[in-house]
Design a protein around this motif. Structure first.
Motif, PDB file in Angstrom:
ATOM      1  N   ALA A  31     -42.514 -26.073  74.769  1.00 11.22           N
ATOM      2  CA  ALA A  31     -41.914 -25.494  75.967  1.00 11.22           C
ATOM      3  C   ALA A  31     -42.652 -25.955  77.223  1.00 11.22           C
ATOM      4  N   LEU A  32     -43.979 -25.951  77.174  1.00  9.88           N
ATOM      5  CA  LEU A  32     -44.771 -26.301  78.352  1.00  9.88           C
ATOM      6  C   LEU A  32     -44.735 -27.788  78.656  1.00  9.88           C
ATOM      7  N   PHE A  33     -44.937 -28.603  77.635  1.00  6.50           N
ATOM      8  CA  PHE A  33     -45.051 -30.033  77.875  1.00  6.50           C
ATOM      9  C   PHE A  33     -43.702 -30.694  78.150  1.00  6.50           C
ATOM     10  N   SER A  34     -42.622 -30.053  77.760  1.00  3.96           N
ATOM     11  CA  SER A  34     -41.289 -30.598  78.052  1.00  3.96           C
ATOM     12  C   SER A  34     -40.694 -29.992  79.310  1.00  3.96           C
ATOM     13  N   ILE A  48     -54.938 -19.268  76.705  1.00  5.87           N
ATOM     14  CA  ILE A  48     -55.575 -20.574  76.570  1.00  5.87           C
ATOM     15  C   ILE A  48     -54.748 -21.411  75.608  1.00  5.87           C
ATOM     16  N   VAL A  49     -54.282 -22.548  76.076  1.00  2.42           N
ATOM     17  CA  VAL A  49     -53.498 -23.459  75.253  1.00  2.42           C
ATOM     18  C   VAL A  49     -54.432 -24.533  74.713  1.00  2.42           C
ATOM     19  N   PRO A  95     -51.334 -22.567  80.798  1.00  4.73           N
ATOM     20  CA  PRO A  95     -49.948 -22.979  81.036  1.00  4.73           C
ATOM     21  C   PRO A  95     -49.683 -23.498  82.441  1.00  4.73           C
ATOM     22  N   LEU A  96     -50.243 -22.830  83.450  1.00  3.79           N
ATOM     23  CA  LEU A  96     -49.974 -23.249  84.823  1.00  3.79           C
ATOM     24  C   LEU A  96     -50.480 -24.660  85.088  1.00  3.79           C
ATOM     25  N   CYS A 150     -41.090 -24.083  86.301  1.00  9.63           N
ATOM     26  CA  CYS A 150     -41.931 -23.439  85.291  1.00  9.63           C
ATOM     27  C   CYS A 150     -43.201 -22.880  85.922  1.00  9.63           C
ATOM     28  N   ALA A 151     -43.791 -23.664  86.814  1.00 14.26           N
ATOM     29  CA  ALA A 151     -45.002 -23.207  87.496  1.00 14.26           C
ATOM     30  C   ALA A 151     -44.722 -21.949  88.316  1.00 14.26           C
ATOM     31  N   ARG A 152     -43.600 -21.918  88.988  1.00 11.29           N
ATOM     32  CA  ARG A 152     -43.253 -20.747  89.791  1.00 11.29           C
ATOM     33  C   ARG A 152     -43.118 -19.502  88.901  1.00 11.29           C
ATOM     34  N   HIS A 153     -42.451 -19.662  87.752  1.00  6.17           N
ATOM     35  CA  HIS A 153     -42.286 -18.534  86.841  1.00  6.17           C
ATOM     36  C   HIS A 153     -43.645 -18.021  86.360  1.00  6.17           C
ATOM     37  N   LEU A 154     -44.532 -18.934  85.996  1.00  3.66           N
ATOM     38  CA  LEU A 154     -45.854 -18.540  85.505  1.00  3.66           C
ATOM     39  C   LEU A 154     -46.642 -17.806  86.587  1.00  3.66           C
TER      40      LEU A 154
END
Length: 455
Positions: free
Chosen positions: A66-69, A88-89, A116-117, A128-132
């Motif tokens: 989800a994050l990398f795509s 922590i990923v 994630p950010l 995605c960054a905004r959501h996080l």
């Protein structure tokens, strides 16, 4: 039946289970915080609980995917609270590492940690960054060594840089290495990132903790003329030195690896010189910018430095002059015209090369001619003749034969007069020749024009 936001794989189920565990932990934390609120000092429960809140590590492929795509739908489903947004990923990749026990390179798994950010910002996934961020992601978290703003600048993601700064990310946040985001604006496309950082209050003269490198050093070392100009407009100090004593000008000249890349470094160096940079300042091992330009075979850059006062004859800590550096670089730098560099050095007062150094340019007949004409008497060919390739000798036999025939022989009076005039002009030879009322042919002769033979 409700529509699932993404396929229910085993990895997804693990993610949901992890989220459920977080929610249960959160309920227990709130209950404990409520009790403490009644008994202890009056402070917000959330802030007291956060002191002991653990960070969860995650290697779930579904989360990684989800994050990398940049899949916004999955990111919204997986990251629904502050704890999830700050997890922590962990990623594991095989990297080559030297094994002293086995005596060769082996693939070794290496674990990297981030948040994630940082992943979203580095890849330009603004939504995605905004959501996080809206879920409570810490803007300046440095898990893995760098904050999200560092990675966004390193990847020239200006939209994410703007987003982070708008939500309050610190423009001068330090990485674990002691660098600011401005230090990581290292690509031509990162100019907008640099502008946004400076508008947000980034310190243009910030020095990295150990190396004392400033953003100006970084931009100069990569030949980023527009970055250099931007930093100078915002008050960058051209005189600041690194822990090795290098100025930004020296960094620019050291970075110009070969004539092919010399143009952009020349433009950056010109900006620095116009801003007051001193072309004579030596850095590590007493290497001046001119030493670096000559060692990289950049004739136009060397001439620029000479016009701004660089000394053509100063030795470095090893006793090598810029001419020595240029000679040593002849065979290492392909597809260039070393005679241009040698002529510039000689016209600005450099002494003729030591005869034993002539072997370095034996296979460049035009360059060899310029150097031989700097002597009142042609040195013996024993110092260079054996280095000439047979096929090159055959191609330029007229020149090589004339050079050998004139070895240790008296030169023509015309040549001796040329050397006398050049000696009188000293390091002003090139500028003075342009002002003297001489025919063009005579002016070219005074400046050691290549003729294809020695007489």
């Amino acid at each position: 039946m409700a529509r699932e936001p993404f396929p229910s794989t085993s990895s997804t189920l693990r993610s949901l289970r992890l989220q459920r565990e977080w929610l249960e932990w959160e309920e227990r934390r709130r209950a404990a915080a409520a009790q403490q609120w009644c008994r202890g000092p009056r402070c917000p429960p959330s802030s007291r609980a956060r002191l002991t809140r653990p960070r969860h590590s995650c290697r779930d492929p579904a989360v990684h995917s989800a994050l990398f795509s940049g899949d916004l739908q999955q990111v919204q489903a997986l990251f629904q609270d502050e704890d999830a947004a700050n997890m922590i990923v962990e990623t594991v990749s095989d990297q080559l590492a030297w094994s002293p026990e086995q005596g060769f390179w082996v693939l070794t798994p290496k674990t990297k940690q981030t948040v994630p950010l940082t992943i979203a910002a580095a890849r330009g996934y603004t939504a995605c960054a905004r959501h996080l961020i809206q879920q409570g992601a810490e803007l300046d978290a440095r898990v893995g060594g760098r904050a999200a703003l560092h990675e966004a600048c390193a990847q020239a993601q200006s939209d994410c840089v703007r987003l982070l700064l708008t939500f309050g990310a610190k423009a001068n946040v330090l990485s674990e290495e002691g660098t600011t985001p401005l230090h990581l604006c290292t690509a031509p496309g990162s100019l907008q990132c640099a502008k946004l950082l400076l508008e947000a209050g980034a310190t243009v003269n910030a020095a990295a903790r150990d190396s004392e490198v400033t953003p100006l050093h970084v931009a100069a070392a990569r030949g980023l003329e527009e970055h250099v100009a931007l930093y100078l407009e915002h008050g960058a100090d051209v005189g600041l030195r690194t822990s090795q004593g290098e100025t930004a000008l020296n960094a620019a000249c050291a970075g110009a690896e070969g004539p092919g890349s010399g143009r952009k470094y020349q433009a950056a160096a010109r900006r620095l010189l116009e801003a007051g940079a001193d072309a004579r300042v030596a850095g590590h091992k007493r290497h001046t910018p001119l030493h670096n330009a000559c060692a990289n075979g950049c004739g136009a850059l060397a001439e620029l430095l000479l016009r701004h006062g660089a000394c053509a004859g100063v030795p470095n800590a090893a006793g090598h002059t810029p001419m020595d550096c240029a000679l040593q670089a002849v065979q290492d730098v392909p597809s260039w015209e070393p005679e241009v560099l040698f002529s510039a050095l000689l016209d600005y007062g450099a002494q003729p090369a030591q005869p034993e150094m002539l072997k370095h340019c034996a296979n460049f007949p035009r360059a060899l001619e310029v150097l031989l004409n700097a002597y009142p008497c042609v040195p013996s060919g024993d110092t260079w003749v054996e280095a000439v390739l047979p096929e090159l000798w055959q191609e330029h036999e007229a020149f090589y034969s004339s050079a050998l025939s004139m070895a240790n022989q008296p030169r023509r009076l015309q040549h001796l007069a040329r050397l006398a005039v050049r000696a009188q002009l000293g390091n002003r030879c090139r500028q003075a020749a342009a002002c003297l009322p001489l025919p063009q042919l005579l002016r070219d002769y005074l400046l050691l024009r290549v003729e294809g033979h020695i007489q």
